[in-house]
Design a protein around this motif. Structure first.
Motif, PDB file in Angstrom:
ATOM      1  N   ALA A   1       0.832  -1.215   0.000  1.00  0.00           N
ATOM      2  CA  ALA A   1       0.000   0.000   0.000  1.00  0.00           C
ATOM      3  C   ALA A   1       0.861   1.257   0.000  1.00  0.00           C
ATOM      4  O   ALA A   1       0.560   2.238  -0.692  1.00  0.00           O
ATOM      5  CB  ALA A   1      -0.931  -0.008   1.212  1.00  0.00           C
TER       6      ALA A   1
ATOM      7  N   LYS B   1       0.667   4.096  -2.930  1.00  0.00           N
ATOM      8  CA  LYS B   1       0.051   5.379  -2.581  1.00  0.00           C
ATOM      9  C   LYS B   1       1.041   6.535  -2.536  1.00  0.00           C
ATOM     10  O   LYS B   1       0.631   7.692  -2.638  1.00  0.00           O
ATOM     11  CB  LYS B   1      -0.639   5.267  -1.213  1.00  0.00           C
ATOM     12  CG  LYS B   1      -1.718   4.195  -1.135  1.00  0.00           C
ATOM     13  CD  LYS B   1      -2.865   4.483  -2.071  1.00  0.00           C
ATOM     14  CE  LYS B   1      -3.960   3.437  -1.936  1.00  0.00           C
ATOM     15  NZ  LYS B   1      -5.078   3.681  -2.866  1.00  0.00           N
TER      16      LYS B   1
ATOM     17  N   ARG C   1      -8.794   7.393   4.970  1.00  0.00           N
ATOM     18  CA  ARG C   1      -7.793   6.481   4.413  1.00  0.00           C
ATOM     19  C   ARG C   1      -8.001   5.062   4.924  1.00  0.00           C
ATOM     20  O   ARG C   1      -7.823   4.101   4.194  1.00  0.00           O
ATOM     21  CB  ARG C   1      -6.386   6.984   4.757  1.00  0.00           C
ATOM     22  CG  ARG C   1      -6.051   8.343   4.159  1.00  0.00           C
ATOM     23  CD  ARG C   1      -4.626   8.758   4.477  1.00  0.00           C
ATOM     24  NE  ARG C   1      -4.359  10.126   4.050  1.00  0.00           N
ATOM     25  CZ  ARG C   1      -4.022  10.475   2.815  1.00  0.00           C
ATOM     26  NH1 ARG C   1      -3.911   9.537   1.882  1.00  0.00           N
ATOM     27  NH2 ARG C   1      -3.788  11.736   2.507  1.00  0.00           N
ATOM     28  N   TRP C   2      -8.363   4.941   6.196  1.00  0.00           N
ATOM     29  CA  TRP C   2      -8.605   3.622   6.764  1.00  0.00           C
ATOM     30  C   TRP C   2      -9.833   2.977   6.124  1.00  0.00           C
ATOM     31  O   TRP C   2      -9.823   1.787   5.794  1.00  0.00           O
ATOM     32  CB  TRP C   2      -8.781   3.727   8.270  1.00  0.00           C
ATOM     33  CG  TRP C   2      -9.037   2.420   8.962  1.00  0.00           C
ATOM     34  CD1 TRP C   2     -10.233   1.962   9.422  1.00  0.00           C
ATOM     35  CD2 TRP C   2      -8.081   1.405   9.251  1.00  0.00           C
ATOM     36  NE1 TRP C   2     -10.089   0.721   9.981  1.00  0.00           N
ATOM     37  CE2 TRP C   2      -8.758   0.352   9.902  1.00  0.00           C
ATOM     38  CE3 TRP C   2      -6.710   1.273   9.035  1.00  0.00           C
ATOM     39  CZ2 TRP C   2      -8.118  -0.798  10.329  1.00  0.00           C
ATOM     40  CZ3 TRP C   2      -6.069   0.116   9.467  1.00  0.00           C
ATOM     41  CH2 TRP C   2      -6.775  -0.896  10.113  1.00  0.00           C
TER      42      TRP C   2
ATOM     43  N   PHE D   1      -9.001   1.863   2.630  1.00  0.00           N
ATOM     44  CA  PHE D   1      -8.120   0.696   2.605  1.00  0.00           C
ATOM     45  C   PHE D   1      -8.916  -0.590   2.769  1.00  0.00           C
ATOM     46  O   PHE D   1      -8.722  -1.546   2.012  1.00  0.00           O
ATOM     47  CB  PHE D   1      -7.071   0.834   3.715  1.00  0.00           C
ATOM     48  CG  PHE D   1      -6.056  -0.273   3.729  1.00  0.00           C
ATOM     49  CD1 PHE D   1      -5.056  -0.331   2.772  1.00  0.00           C
ATOM     50  CD2 PHE D   1      -6.098  -1.258   4.703  1.00  0.00           C
ATOM     51  CE1 PHE D   1      -4.111  -1.344   2.788  1.00  0.00           C
ATOM     52  CE2 PHE D   1      -5.163  -2.279   4.727  1.00  0.00           C
ATOM     53  CZ  PHE D   1      -4.169  -2.326   3.769  1.00  0.00           C
ATOM     54  N   TRP D   2      -9.841  -0.651   3.738  1.00  0.00           N
ATOM     55  CA  TRP D   2     -10.551  -1.889   4.035  1.00  0.00           C
ATOM     56  C   TRP D   2     -11.829  -2.062   3.215  1.00  0.00           C
ATOM     57  O   TRP D   2     -12.329  -3.186   3.097  1.00  0.00           O
ATOM     58  CB  TRP D   2     -10.885  -1.961   5.524  1.00  0.00           C
ATOM     59  CG  TRP D   2      -9.695  -2.260   6.355  1.00  0.00           C
ATOM     60  CD1 TRP D   2      -9.085  -1.441   7.252  1.00  0.00           C
ATOM     61  CD2 TRP D   2      -8.924  -3.476   6.360  1.00  0.00           C
ATOM     62  NE1 TRP D   2      -7.996  -2.054   7.810  1.00  0.00           N
ATOM     63  CE2 TRP D   2      -7.870  -3.311   7.288  1.00  0.00           C
ATOM     64  CE3 TRP D   2      -9.020  -4.684   5.670  1.00  0.00           C
ATOM     65  CZ2 TRP D   2      -6.927  -4.300   7.548  1.00  0.00           C
ATOM     66  CZ3 TRP D   2      -8.083  -5.683   5.919  1.00  0.00           C
ATOM     67  CH2 TRP D   2      -7.049  -5.487   6.850  1.00  0.00           C
TER      68      TRP D   2
ATOM     69  N   ASP E   1      -9.510  -0.896  -1.233  1.00  0.00           N
ATOM     70  CA  ASP E   1      -8.204  -1.395  -1.657  1.00  0.00           C
ATOM     71  C   ASP E   1      -8.058  -2.900  -1.429  1.00  0.00           C
ATOM     72  O   ASP E   1      -7.726  -3.653  -2.352  1.00  0.00           O
ATOM     73  CB  ASP E   1      -7.088  -0.659  -0.910  1.00  0.00           C
ATOM     74  CG  ASP E   1      -7.025   0.812  -1.290  1.00  0.00           C
ATOM     75  OD1 ASP E   1      -7.611   1.165  -2.331  1.00  0.00           O
ATOM     76  OD2 ASP E   1      -6.400   1.594  -0.557  1.00  0.00           O
TER      77      ASP E   1
ATOM     78  N   THR F   1      -9.641  10.671   1.891  1.00  0.00           N
ATOM     79  CA  THR F   1      -9.022  10.319   0.627  1.00  0.00           C
ATOM     80  C   THR F   1      -8.846  11.568  -0.222  1.00  0.00           C
ATOM     81  O   THR F   1      -9.794  12.273  -0.505  1.00  0.00           O
ATOM     82  CB  THR F   1      -9.895   9.299  -0.124  1.00  0.00           C
ATOM     83  OG1 THR F   1     -10.004   8.131   0.687  1.00  0.00           O
ATOM     84  CG2 THR F   1      -9.282   8.944  -1.450  1.00  0.00           C
TER      85      THR F   1
END
Length: 565
Positions: free
Chosen positions: A84, A88, A172-173, A176-177, A180, A315
């Motif tokens: 990641a 990123k 962002r968290w 990600f889950w 991503d 984001t």
């Protein structure tokens, strides 16, 4: 309605009890088998022999399996963080991707040469140090492939999904889950299987450790095979192969098959395939209420991390352009590293040894090219056929998973005996043995790429009545190209690493060697000749990194334009 609800409740209770008992048994086995890692240990009195009594084989198999899953957990954690970060951050990418190129080119034996002493010193008086060195060696055979797959999936992410994440103002968290990791799940699962198989391939070297003129033997099925081979006990080798087959099949049925079926929920499509893969264990877990209760119990942890992630903002825009600072830092690191390497080589082996190793590297390079080209021609069509036909996939995937997971080097002692009896040199034979450890990267990525093609596009190709050639040209090849590049790149790296095993094979007193860089590194490691080990590793890294920079990375950039948007 009342009768149906009452009758359904006992079934849920039975399923919950079955799942709870299974989890408790699994935890008990892990604790029971893992307790051996805490046994007293002294390097001076370290045993180099393994008990070849067949009664010890089940326990050895359990110890090996525990090391494999520990290494897989570390590899997955490394993948999610490093992959990641590289995808990123343009600055991090400039450092991480070249570093991964180098790290995947370093043979397992080289890692063992450096880490065994360090881990033993880190855990004095305990077998945990040697166990950690073994797990770390297996980790180095798993992590790079997974990280490249995750990174490639992120940089080829759908533009529409990216825009949706920004419109929903995901942190962002959350991104990600919720985007991503789910969007990368199919390649992660398939490359996880391949990485697990790669770990099996180097299990013998990770358990029967021979470095710096000292031998260490950890209880495990890999060291059992090494001991049986040294004693020329064909019966014990066949017994170990049988135990390995049982273990590989069990792992695929109980672990990889449920993951493969579960990962299908993350396909990006509007219509659903008529014959999705299934797993009895997954169906059992879905009927149980315990996974849901566990998820609700862990939800506060995720919410806390999400609140902490809000500090770093939501984001934002796409990755910034490549930083000149990162490029300058990379140049400085290369210059300083090159100067240190040159100084060390001049003071130890001299440049004539480097030229000799480079010549051997060219020989191994030819074998690697043959392996990659042959694997591409053979396995890409087969992988596409499996991945695009759900009914075929349901039957073929378990077979492919078992074949890829089985450590081919368990058969190397038999190959040594056959080659010696038939007077076959290890030149071409070594190429064949290298392919047994590297070809599956191409097949698995071809299957993953074909499986990820949305069913909508397949139906559109059918409605447009595209010919077979047009379907391959306009749909299949562009769709699987990013996955193929990842598979071919890791297959090349795997072939280089496999050369240290395939260019030197033994069976009792019979020892066959092929001219090549892998044999050079193996012999230097066994003798404890660290300057020659260093030269061999540097030359192999230079070959791998140079080819990746000139060829594979350009294909990686090109593959970003073929991602399904």
């Amino acid at each position: 309605m009342f009768t149906r609800a009452v009758s359904a409740r006992p079934r849920h209770v039975v399923v919950d009890i079955a799942v709870a008992v299974g989890v408790c048994v699994l935890l008990w086995l892990v604790i029971r088998i893992g307790s051996g890692a805490l046994a007293p240990f002294s390097p001076a009195d370290a045993p180099s022999a393994i008990d070849t009594d067949p009664a010890a084989l089940p326990g050895y198999a359990g110890r090996s399996l525990l090391r494999m899953f520990a290494a897989l957990a570390l590899s997955l954690l490394f993948t999610l963080v490093v992959g990641a970060l590289a995808a990123k951050s343009a600055r991090a990418e400039k450092i991480i991707i070249p570093a991964l190129d180098i790290l995947q080119s370093v043979p397992v034996l080289a890692y063992l040469s450096v880490t065994v002493t360090a881990f033993i010193a880190l855990f004095p008086g305990s077998a945990l140090g040697l166990e950690s060195a073994s797990v770390f060696a297996i980790f180095t055979s798993q992590a790079w492939n997974l990280t490249f797959a995750f990174y490639q999936s992120l940089v080829t992410q759908s533009a529409e999904l990216d825009e949706a994440a920004r419109a929903l103002r995901l942190t962002r968290w959350q991104r990600f889950w919720k985007l991503d990791v789910p969007g990368s799940m199919i390649p992660l699962v398939w490359n996880g299987m391949m990485s697990f198989g790669g770990g099996w391939f180097f299990l013998v070297q990770s358990e029967a450790i021979s470095v710096l003129n000292q031998k260490f033997a950890l209880p495990g099925i890999g060291s059992y095979v090494a001991a049986a081979s040294a004693e020329e006990r064909t019966d014990l080798l066949l017994l170990a192969v049988g135990a390995m087959i049982i273990m590989v099949v069990a792992v695929n049925v109980l672990f990889w098959r449920p993951l493969t079926a579960w990962a299908q929920r993350f396909r990006i499509e509007l219509s659903e395939s008529a014959a999705a893969p299934r797993s009895l264990l997954l169906d059992l877990l879905r009927r149980s209420r315990l996974p849901g209760l566990l998820g609700r119990g862990l939800r506060p942890v995720g919410e806390g991390i999400d609140r902490a992630a809000r500090v770093f903002g939501r984001t934002g825009a796409a990755r910034p352009p490549r930083s000149r600072d990162a490029s300058a830092l990379l140049v400085v690191l290369v210059v300083v590293g090159s100067w240190l390497v040159a100084d060390y080589v001049s003071a130890t082996t001299g440049w004539a040894e480097v030229a000799h190793a480079a010549g051997l590297g060219l020989i191994t390079l030819c074998r690697v090219l043959v392996v990659v080209v042959a694997a591409s021609l053979l396995w890409v069509p087969i992988g596409v056929w499996i991945g695009m036909n759900p009914r075929v996939s349901r039957l073929a995937q378990p077979v492919v998973q078992v074949l890829a997971s089985f450590p081919a080097n368990f058969l190397f002692p038999f190959a040594a005996a056959v080659f010696a009896a038939w007077h076959v040199g290890l030149g071409w034979g070594g190429t064949l043995l290298m392919s047994l450890g590297a070809q599956w990267y191409v097949l698995f990525n071809a299957i993953a790429g074909a499986s990820a093609i949305p069913n909508d596009l397949r139906e559109a190709a059918t409605n447009l009545r595209l010919s077979r050639w047009q379907r391959w040209r306009f749909l299949v090849l562009p769709a699987i190209f990013p996955a193929y590049v990842t598979g071919a790149l890791t297959a090349a790296g795997g072939a280089w690493n496999a050369s240290i095993v395939a260019e030197v094979i033994t069976y009792g007193p019979t020892r066959l060697e092929a001219n090549g860089l892998g044999a050079y590194i193996t012999n230097a490691t066994e003798l404890g000749d660290m300057p020659r080990v260093f030269v061999g590793v540097v030359v192999m890294s230079a070959f791998v990194v140079g080819i990746n920079r000139v060829f594979w990375r350009r294909l990686h950039r090109l593959s970003e334009h073929y991602a399904i948007q």
